[in-house]
Design a protein around this motif. Structure first.
Motif, short mmCIF file in Angstrom:
data_model
loop_
_atom_site.label_atom_id
_atom_site.label_comp_id
_atom_site.label_asym_id
_atom_site.label_seq_id
_atom_site.Cartn_x
_atom_site.Cartn_y
_atom_site.Cartn_z
N HIS A 97 0.85 -1.20 0.00
CA HIS A 97 0.00 0.00 0.00
C HIS A 97 0.88 1.24 0.00
O HIS A 97 2.11 1.14 0.02
N HIS A 99 1.14 4.00 2.15
CA HIS A 99 1.55 4.81 3.32
C HIS A 99 3.07 5.04 3.27
O HIS A 99 3.82 4.16 2.85
N HIS A 102 6.09 2.69 3.92
CA HIS A 102 6.29 1.52 3.05
C HIS A 102 6.86 1.90 1.68
O HIS A 102 7.15 1.04 0.87
N HIS A 172 -7.48 -1.20 5.01
CA HIS A 172 -6.42 -0.38 5.62
C HIS A 172 -6.23 0.88 4.76
O HIS A 172 -6.18 1.99 5.27
N ASP A 189 -0.05 -4.13 5.80
CA ASP A 189 -0.67 -3.61 7.02
C ASP A 189 -2.11 -4.07 7.19
O ASP A 189 -2.80 -3.61 8.09
ZN LIG Z 1 -0.18 1.46 6.49
#
Ligand SMILES: [Zn+2]
Length: 257
Positions: A97, A99, A102, A172, A189
């Motif tokens: 993902h 965020h 990451h 998420h 996550d």
């Molecule tokens: Zn995350």
């Protein structure tokens, strides 16, 4: 007046304690990440609070699952050096993902194809924000990252000779992905491993919709069982690997159906 101030002070104090406890509860009770843990030839590298997986895909070539929390890529570059590889050996980065914890190292690897599910592309590239109780306050600005391959739910990506199955697990974030690579299921996550070896959903405070995340995990378990997928272990971005096949995800699914 003094009494009112005192009451206001106590209320503010309680709110602060509640906020700190909520954030802290996202971190306590997690199975900790083991740096250098290897399974089926895939190696987990710990980058502070998050893990990055190294997947060998050919001679002198690797793919990464996520790109860590460190813009200077210290842990990732150290692992490449340990393998006597340079940064151009990283051919693909599969993002669970968008965020920032990451995606931080992506720009260090201009040779790598950057892969993410369609609904995640704008978040990865910094053209849209996340929607969690806390993540919605993160500033939105271009990251300089370009997703060069947009993935579809259910497809199999070939990284040289290594097939990677792609699953959408929205919740998420809108475009959260799980990957099944050489018997290891990466949940990013979408879930965490507890110190007791069970699975818990993504922490509410950092998550767009925890309810959607839970139903995505239940659905993923059903799909993997229906397909007869050979899952040896489950890996998470912020916690350690669970090595008893699909069992912890199936147990989670049974409790949350
Ligand atoms: Zn995350």
């Amino acid at each position: 007046m003094k009494r009112i101030l005192m009451i206001v002070g106590i209320v503010i104090g309680l709110l602060v304690i509640a906020a700190v406890a909520t954030v802290a509860s996202a971190f306590v009770g997690r199975q900790s990440i083991t740096d250098g843990f290897e399974i089926n030839g895939i190696r987990i590298v710990k980058d502070g609070i998050v893990s990055v997986a190294f997947v060998p895909i050919g001679t002198g070539e690797v793919a990464l699952i996520d790109a860590g929390n460190d813009k200077s890529g210290k842990a990732i570059l150290a692992e490449l050096a340990r393998r006597k590889l340079r940064s151009d050996a990283v051919k693909a980065i599969l993002l669970t993902h968008g965020h920032p914890d990451h995606t931080a190292g992506i720009l260090l690897f201009p040779n790598a194809q950057v892969m993410a599910l369609g609904p995640e592309v704008a978040l990865v590239e910094g053209r849209a924000g996340a929607h969690g109780p806390l993540t919605r306050f993160m500033p939105v600005s271009p990251t300089g990252v370009k997703v060069t391959r947009t993935l579809q739910d259910g497809e199999t990506v070939m990284l040289d000779q290594m097939p990677v199955r792609v699953f959408a697990v929205p919740g998420h974030t809108a475009g959260s992905a799980a990957y099944l690579v050489n018997g290891v299921l990466f949940l990013g996550d979408a879930a965490d491993a507890t110190s007791g070896g069970t699975i818990k959903p993504a922490p509410w405070i950092f998550t767009d919709s925890q309810a959607q995340d839970q139903s995505s995990l239940v659905h993923l378990d059903q799909r993997l069982i229906q397909d007869g997928s050979d899952v040896k272990a489950i890996a998470f971005a912020h916690s350690g690997v669970l090595v008893n096949r699909l069992t912890p995800l199936t147990a989670f699914a049974q409790q949350n159906q």
